[in-house]
Enzyme design. Structure first.
Site, short mmCIF file in Angstrom:
data_model
loop_
_atom_site.label_atom_id
_atom_site.label_comp_id
_atom_site.label_asym_id
_atom_site.label_seq_id
_atom_site.Cartn_x
_atom_site.Cartn_y
_atom_site.Cartn_z
N ALA A 84 0.28 -17.60 5.68
CA ALA A 84 0.63 -17.24 7.07
C ALA A 84 1.76 -16.21 7.08
N ALA A 85 1.56 -15.16 7.84
CA ALA A 85 2.58 -14.10 7.92
C ALA A 85 2.21 -13.14 9.03
N THR A 102 8.84 -15.04 11.32
CA THR A 102 7.66 -15.68 10.70
C THR A 102 7.74 -15.65 9.18
N THR A 132 2.95 -9.62 -1.52
CA THR A 132 2.36 -8.28 -1.51
C THR A 132 3.02 -7.36 -2.53
N ASP A 133 2.29 -6.32 -2.94
CA ASP A 133 2.89 -5.32 -3.85
C ASP A 133 3.92 -4.45 -3.12
N GLU A 134 3.95 -4.51 -1.78
CA GLU A 134 4.87 -3.63 -1.03
C GLU A 134 6.33 -3.97 -1.29
N TYR A 157 8.38 -5.05 7.34
CA TYR A 157 7.38 -5.99 6.79
C TYR A 157 7.68 -6.30 5.33
N LYS A 161 8.84 -9.82 3.45
CA LYS A 161 8.09 -10.47 2.38
C LYS A 161 8.95 -10.60 1.11
N ASN A 186 -3.65 -3.72 -1.68
CA ASN A 186 -4.40 -3.69 -0.41
C ASN A 186 -5.78 -4.34 -0.55
N LYS A 196 -6.00 -2.39 10.82
CA LYS A 196 -5.76 -1.88 9.47
C LYS A 196 -6.73 -0.74 9.17
N ASP A 287 2.98 10.92 11.06
CA ASP A 287 3.08 10.01 9.93
C ASP A 287 3.78 8.70 10.33
P1 NAD Z 1 -3.52 -11.59 8.76
O1 NAD Z 1 -2.53 -10.91 9.66
O2 NAD Z 1 -4.95 -11.23 8.84
O3 NAD Z 1 -3.44 -13.17 8.99
C1 NAD Z 1 -2.23 -13.85 9.12
C2 NAD Z 1 -2.53 -15.26 9.62
O4 NAD Z 1 -1.28 -15.95 9.73
C3 NAD Z 1 -3.20 -15.31 10.98
O5 NAD Z 1 -4.24 -16.24 10.99
C4 NAD Z 1 -2.07 -15.76 11.92
O6 NAD Z 1 -2.52 -16.49 13.05
C5 NAD Z 1 -1.24 -16.62 10.98
N1 NAD Z 1 0.16 -16.71 11.41
C6 NAD Z 1 0.98 -15.70 11.77
N2 NAD Z 1 2.18 -16.18 12.15
C7 NAD Z 1 2.11 -17.53 12.02
C8 NAD Z 1 3.03 -18.60 12.24
N3 NAD Z 1 4.27 -18.36 12.72
N4 NAD Z 1 2.63 -19.85 11.97
C9 NAD Z 1 1.39 -20.10 11.51
N5 NAD Z 1 0.46 -19.14 11.30
C10 NAD Z 1 0.83 -17.87 11.55
O7 NAD Z 1 -2.93 -11.41 7.30
P2 NAD Z 1 -3.69 -11.13 5.92
O8 NAD Z 1 -3.93 -9.68 5.78
O9 NAD Z 1 -4.82 -12.09 5.79
O10 NAD Z 1 -2.54 -11.53 4.88
C11 NAD Z 1 -2.36 -12.88 4.48
C12 NAD Z 1 -1.20 -12.96 3.50
O11 NAD Z 1 -1.47 -12.14 2.36
C13 NAD Z 1 0.12 -12.46 4.08
O12 NAD Z 1 1.15 -13.28 3.59
C14 NAD Z 1 0.25 -11.04 3.52
O13 NAD Z 1 1.60 -10.67 3.40
C15 NAD Z 1 -0.41 -11.19 2.18
N6 NAD Z 1 -1.05 -9.97 1.63
C16 NAD Z 1 -1.92 -9.24 2.39
C17 NAD Z 1 -2.55 -8.12 1.83
C18 NAD Z 1 -3.55 -7.31 2.62
O14 NAD Z 1 -4.01 -6.27 2.14
N7 NAD Z 1 -3.95 -7.71 3.82
C19 NAD Z 1 -2.26 -7.75 0.52
C20 NAD Z 1 -1.33 -8.51 -0.20
C21 NAD Z 1 -0.75 -9.63 0.35
O1 DAU Z 2 -0.32 -3.32 -0.27
C1 DAU Z 2 -0.57 -4.55 0.37
C2 DAU Z 2 -0.42 -4.38 1.85
O2 DAU Z 2 -1.53 -3.62 2.31
C3 DAU Z 2 -0.33 -5.71 2.60
O3 DAU Z 2 0.84 -6.37 2.21
C4 DAU Z 2 -0.31 -5.48 4.11
O4 DAU Z 2 -0.33 -6.72 4.78
C5 DAU Z 2 -1.54 -4.68 4.49
O5 DAU Z 2 -1.54 -4.41 5.87
C6 DAU Z 2 -1.60 -3.38 3.69
O6 DAU Z 2 -0.53 -2.47 4.08
P1 DAU Z 2 -0.78 -0.91 4.32
O7 DAU Z 2 0.28 -0.40 5.20
O8 DAU Z 2 -1.01 -0.22 3.02
O9 DAU Z 2 -2.21 -1.00 5.09
P2 DAU Z 2 -2.80 -0.20 6.35
O10 DAU Z 2 -4.24 -0.53 6.44
O11 DAU Z 2 -1.95 -0.37 7.55
O12 DAU Z 2 -2.66 1.32 5.88
C7 DAU Z 2 -3.29 1.80 4.69
C8 DAU Z 2 -2.89 3.25 4.52
O13 DAU Z 2 -3.53 4.02 5.57
C9 DAU Z 2 -1.41 3.53 4.67
O14 DAU Z 2 -1.05 4.58 3.78
C10 DAU Z 2 -1.25 3.98 6.12
C11 DAU Z 2 -2.56 4.68 6.38
N1 DAU Z 2 -3.09 4.60 7.77
C12 DAU Z 2 -3.11 3.37 8.38
C13 DAU Z 2 -3.59 3.23 9.67
C14 DAU Z 2 -3.62 1.89 10.34
C15 DAU Z 2 -3.57 5.72 8.41
O15 DAU Z 2 -3.56 6.82 7.84
N2 DAU Z 2 -4.05 5.59 9.69
C16 DAU Z 2 -4.07 4.40 10.34
O16 DAU Z 2 -4.52 4.35 11.52
#
Ligand code: NAD
Ligand code: DAU
Length: 351
Positions: A84-85, A102, A132-134, A157, A161, A186, A196, A287
């Site tokens: 959850a995040a 959160t 996350t790698d971020e 963000y 994390k 990602n 996203k 940007d």
């Molecule tokens: P997401 O935003 O799709 O889902 C997050 C979930 O957490 C949702 O279901 C939301 O309702 C729940 N949530 C948010 N706040 C809450 C709270 N206060 N209490 C309980 N639940 C809550 O996120 P995601 O992309 O599935 O990412 C999940 C995890 O993986 C996160 O911790 C994120 O940092 C990590 N992560 C994501 C990515 C990616 O590319 N999406 C990559 C690496 C790590």
């Molecule tokens: O690296 C892991 C992370 O990847 C996770 O921890 C995050 O939760 C997840 O959201 C993701 O982060 P990014 O910022 O990399 O993802 P996003 O999809 O927002 O953006 C991907 C790349 O695309 C980034 O360089 C920004 C760019 N972008 C994004 C959006 C939404 C665009 O150029 N246009 C857009 O509209």
């Protein structure tokens, strides 16, 4: 004894894939999905498992200490997989405090509950923090993030994390809480919220709307199919060494603009458009503030220690993802209209 596992954030993108994997693969485990159902949480993501006997949903906010303690009283959890995040970088730039609440406070509340309820019986327990790698910051043209790379978060963000990761390690060292962590690149795949890059681009291409590319589109991300992340989480949860961190990545770096061009090509073919039609929608926009240039993960520790490797080539995974979105227009419509909140009320209020 039967394992009862709390998966937080199970109604989100990655969480729903982890819940599905665990519910189907481990019928002997009781899986409790604890999720606050923010805008990003959607129980429709779990339609296919919601009636399984080993699955339970609990609507809970991880920042609510009383509610989290009550959950630990109700279930004797032996494991927690914490996803959850608040997860979207652009939202963190608009509203950093929600991310601190959160991601930092919420994680600390969970750690504290685990410490309290597991105090006299840490054996066989596991607190798995999904990160996350971020947290490692931004790379130049060369090099990879390893588990030893110093933390250098640059967005609210990633700073939130990083902070949560530090608290998890602090609870390991100070209270011997049996933690394990992973930092992943990602993800992409089905059920990804269309704020996203990849799902947003698919949605806009389908609807002939501009595809916003930040800056010049030269930023690089390392993409991993979400089911491969879920498999890595399963592997680390069961076989990872307590106190250790594992990087997870796809060995699959793409410049945003090249990824979008590939997506346009796939969409042209799937939608029966003339080649080059969708690419005309590409629009360069302002940007992102503090936009990290490049992420690249060295996932060799996980590969060598636990044998995990990504299973899908990017082109294949992207095509599967496009197919899912085109076949699930209802899901996208509900998510973009907010109708899934109504779904939740209808599904759960009268139970
Ligand atoms: P997401 O935003 O799709 O889902 C997050 C979930 O957490 C949702 O279901 C939301 O309702 C729940 N949530 C948010 N706040 C809450 C709270 N206060 N209490 C309980 N639940 C809550 O996120 P995601 O992309 O599935 O990412 C999940 C995890 O993986 C996160 O911790 C994120 O940092 C990590 N992560 C994501 C990515 C990616 O590319 N999406 C990559 C690496 C790590
Ligand atoms: O690296 C892991 C992370 O990847 C996770 O921890 C995050 O939760 C997840 O959201 C993701 O982060 P990014 O910022 O990399 O993802 P996003 O999809 O927002 O953006 C991907 C790349 O695309 C980034 O360089 C920004 C760019 N972008 C994004 C959006 C939404 C665009 O150029 N246009 C857009 O509209």
């Amino acid at each position: 004894m039967k394992k009862t596992i709390l998966i937080t954030g199970g109604a989100g993108f990655i969480g729903s894939h982890v819940v599905r994997l665990f519910v189907n693969k481990y019928p002997d485990y009781q899986i409790v999905n604890g999720d606050a159902l923010t805008y990003a949480g959607n129980l429709e993501n779990l339609n296919d498992v919601q009636d399984k006997p080993n699955y339970t949903f609990e609507k809970v906010d991880i920042t609510d200490e009383t509610a989290i303690n009550a959950l630990f009283e109700k279930y004797a959890f032996s494991g927690i997989i914490h996803l959850a995040a608040e997860s979207h970088v652009d939202r963190s730039i608009q509203d950093p405090l929600t991310f601190i609440r959160t991601n930092v406070l919420g994680t600390a509340v969970l750690l504290n509950a685990a410490r309290k309820y597991w105090k006299d019986a840490m054996d066989g327990k596991r607190f798995y923090h999904v990160s996350t790698d971020e947290v490692y910051g931004s790379l130049g043209e060369e090099g990879f993030f390893t588990e030893e790379t110093a933390y250098d978060p640059r967005s609210p963000y990633s700073a939130s994390k990083a902070s949560s990761d530090h608290f998890v390690r602090a609870y390991f060292h100070t209270y011997h809480l049996p933690v394990v962590l992973s930092n992943c690149s990602n993800n992409y795949g089905s059920h990804h919220f269309p704020e996203k890059l990849i799902p947003l681009a698919i949605h806009n291409i389908r609807n002939n709307k501009p595809i916003p590319v930040y800056g010049t589109g030269e930023n690089v991300r390392d993409w991993l199919f979400v089911d491969d992340h879920a498999r890595a989480i399963d592997t680390i949860f069961h076989n990872g060494v307590t106190g250790e961190t594992y990087n997870i990545g796809g060995f699959n770096e793409w410049k945003n603009i090249d990824l979008i061009r590939l997506l346009c090509k796939i969409m042209d073919s799937k939608l029966g458009r003339e080649p080059g039609t969708s690419a005309q929608l590409i629009t360069f926009v302002k940007d992102r503030a503090g936009h990290d240039q490049r992420y690249a993960i060295d996932a060799s520790k996980l590969n060598k220690a636990l044998g995990w490797a990504p299973s899908l080539q990017f082109e294949e995974g992207l095509e599967k993802t496009v197919d899912w979105y085109l076949a699930n227009q209802d899901w996208l419509d509900h998510v973009t209209s907010g109708a899934y909140k109504k779904y939740y009320e209808e599904q759960y209020q009268q139970r």
